[in-house]
Design an enzyme around this catalytic site. Structure first.
Site, PDB file in Angstrom:
ATOM      1  N   LYS A  62       0.942  -1.068   0.253  1.00 36.55           N
ATOM      2  CA  LYS A  62       0.038  -0.014  -0.096  1.00 36.55           C
ATOM      3  C   LYS A  62       0.871   1.276  -0.052  1.00 36.55           C
ATOM      4  CE  LYS A  62      -2.459   1.711   3.852  1.00 36.55           C
ATOM      5  NZ  LYS A  62      -2.104   3.066   3.542  1.00 36.55           N
ATOM      6  N   ARG A  94      -4.973   6.289  -2.132  1.00 35.91           N
ATOM      7  CA  ARG A  94      -5.247   7.857  -2.173  1.00 35.91           C
ATOM      8  C   ARG A  94      -6.370   8.665  -1.670  1.00 35.91           C
ATOM      9  NH1 ARG A  94      -6.617  12.231  -3.102  1.00 35.91           N
ATOM     10  NH2 ARG A  94      -6.224  13.821  -4.615  1.00 35.91           N
ATOM     11  N   LYS A  95      -7.486   7.646  -1.249  1.00 29.67           N
ATOM     12  CA  LYS A  95      -8.704   8.162  -0.443  1.00 29.67           C
ATOM     13  C   LYS A  95      -9.252   9.250  -1.308  1.00 29.67           C
ATOM     14  CE  LYS A  95      -7.225   6.867   4.170  1.00 29.67           C
ATOM     15  NZ  LYS A  95      -5.977   6.639   3.848  1.00 29.67           N
ATOM     16  N   ILE A  97     -12.078  11.736  -2.725  1.00 31.08           N
ATOM     17  CA  ILE A  97     -13.251  12.238  -1.941  1.00 31.08           C
ATOM     18  C   ILE A  97     -13.499  13.527  -2.732  1.00 31.08           C
ATOM     19  CG2 ILE A  97     -11.724  13.216   0.005  1.00 31.08           C
ATOM     20  CD1 ILE A  97     -14.230  12.864   1.740  1.00 31.08           C
ATOM     21  N   ILE A  99     -16.297  15.398  -6.343  1.00 29.90           N
ATOM     22  CA  ILE A  99     -17.213  15.191  -7.126  1.00 29.90           C
ATOM     23  C   ILE A  99     -16.644  14.127  -8.230  1.00 29.90           C
ATOM     24  CG2 ILE A  99     -18.502  17.234  -6.638  1.00 29.90           C
ATOM     25  CD1 ILE A  99     -17.343  18.197  -9.376  1.00 29.90           C
TER      26      ILE A  99
HETATM   27  P1  5BU Z   1       0.651   2.513  10.665  1.00 33.83           P
HETATM   28  O1  5BU Z   1       1.981   3.119  10.606  1.00 33.83           O
HETATM   29  O2  5BU Z   1       0.257   1.173  10.500  1.00 33.83           O
HETATM   30  O3  5BU Z   1      -0.332   3.410  11.700  1.00 33.83           O
HETATM   31  O4  5BU Z   1      -0.054   2.937   9.357  1.00 33.83           O
HETATM   32  C1  5BU Z   1      -1.384   2.791   8.764  1.00 33.83           C
HETATM   33  C2  5BU Z   1      -1.512   2.972   7.334  1.00 33.83           C
HETATM   34  O5  5BU Z   1      -2.895   2.980   7.178  1.00 33.83           O
HETATM   35  C3  5BU Z   1      -1.293   4.514   7.065  1.00 33.83           C
HETATM   36  O6  5BU Z   1      -0.966   4.535   5.774  1.00 33.83           O
HETATM   37  C4  5BU Z   1      -2.680   5.313   7.185  1.00 33.83           C
HETATM   38  O7  5BU Z   1      -2.980   6.334   6.098  1.00 33.83           O
HETATM   39  C5  5BU Z   1      -3.788   4.249   6.720  1.00 33.83           C
HETATM   40  N1  5BU Z   1      -4.892   4.156   7.286  1.00 33.83           N
HETATM   41  C6  5BU Z   1      -5.247   4.249   8.693  1.00 33.83           C
HETATM   42  O8  5BU Z   1      -4.449   4.011   9.288  1.00 33.83           O
HETATM   43  N2  5BU Z   1      -6.387   4.189   9.103  1.00 33.83           N
HETATM   44  C7  5BU Z   1      -7.600   4.160   8.395  1.00 33.83           C
HETATM   45  O9  5BU Z   1      -8.874   3.958   8.969  1.00 33.83           O
HETATM   46  C8  5BU Z   1      -7.398   4.232   6.790  1.00 33.83           C
HETATM   47  C9  5BU Z   1      -5.960   4.199   6.312  1.00 33.83           C
HETATM   48 BR1  5BU Z   1      -8.763   4.070   5.815  1.00 33.83          BR
END
Ligand code: 5BU
Length: 275
Positions: A62, A94-95, A97, A99
């Protein structure tokens, strides 16, 4: 819990109408991994090194491609080559969000060319159904060559403290997933959304769960963690771990450990653990 959660990936692959979902399940089954590494590093070199070193142990990488300080077309080309080499998919977090007219331009073309290299993308449905329709139309356009290798995850819930992606928002996520199931692979959520599946219409949606970490309960900015075992037990088909893997001293060992724990939890959930 959705009844499909109890089935082995291989079986879900056989019966799934979506070719990218089939490919994802096949990768998981072949490599015995349900790990997605969230490679939130900020240089191309670090990203590509991680992808190459962790590639054998993961099903998906990811990315947040816009956090790279030195992004060039070569970065995504090399990432694609590593995805081929190690048999994993690329998920750009990229989420989207906005139109429909705007997200089409953000997804296809623009500075990032996301549609050309990311197998999986995600969006929030805050703007309404049109965002799903617009992204789906772009990926399914007759002149888009990668259509069968592209899919969308709807951001149905979030892991951050106080998230407003709940209730009616989450319910509508499931409704739109059903309506656009040719393109929607499933959800980013903290659990299976089976409670919203009307028996007769139940699709086989794939659950990706972020916020997975073996050694921490959260961070100072509102992130909330659960373990691989807990996430898979609640319905995650793929667990997403970032700092728990890339920010520790030995990311390869960490990836192997998340792979082992995620896989054992999956075997337990699907009744495949021999005692
Ligand atoms: P972490 O280092 O394991 O905390 O990273 C989490 C990743 O997942 C990070 O890239 C966030 O942008 C992504 N993420 C998240 O943490 N929570 C969510 O609800 C979503 C994405 Br959708």
């Amino acid at each position: 819990m959705s009844s499909k959660s109890q089935l082995p990936y291989g079986e879900r692959a056989k019966n799934h109408p979506n070719p990218l979902a089939r490919k994802l399940f096949e990768i998981a089954e072949t490599k015995k991994t349900n790990v997605t590494v969230s490679a939130d590093v900020t240089t191309s070199k670090e990203l590509l090194e991680l992808a190459d070193r962790l590639g054998p142990y993961i099903a998906v990488i990811k990315t947040h491609i816009d956090i790279l300080s030195d992004l060039t077309p070569a970065t995504t080309q090399e990432l694609q080559a590593l995805a081929e080499k190690h048999n994993f998919l690329i998920f750009e977090d990229r989420k989207f969000i906005d139109i429909g007219n705007t997200v089409q331009k953000q997804y296809h073309g623009g500075a990032l060319h996301i549609s050309e290299w990311a197998h999986i993308i995600n969006c929030s449905i805050l703007p309404g159904e049109g965002i799903v329709e617009a992204l789906s139309k772009t990926a399914k356009a007759a002149d888009f060559p990668y259509g069968s290798e592209r899919g969308l995850l709807i951001l149905a819930e979030m892991t951050s403290k106080g998230s407003l992606a709940t209730g009616e928002y989450t319910r509508a996520s499931v409704e739109y997933a059903r309506k656009y199931k040719d393109f929607v692979l499933g959800f980013v959520s903290t659990r299976s959304l089976g409670e919203f599946d009307a028996e007769k219409e139940e699709g086989d949606f794939i659950v990706f769960t972020t916020g997975v970490n073996l050694s921490s309960k959260g961070d100072k900015l509102g992130q909330q963690y659960q373990t691989p075992q807990s996430a898979v037990g609640r319905g995650a088909d793929f667990i997403i771990a970032g700092r728990g893997i890339y920010a520790v001293e030995n990311p390869v060992e960490a990836a192997k450990q998340y792979q082992k724990e995620g896989w054992e939890a999956y075997l337990a959930r699907t009744g495949q653990l021999s005692h």
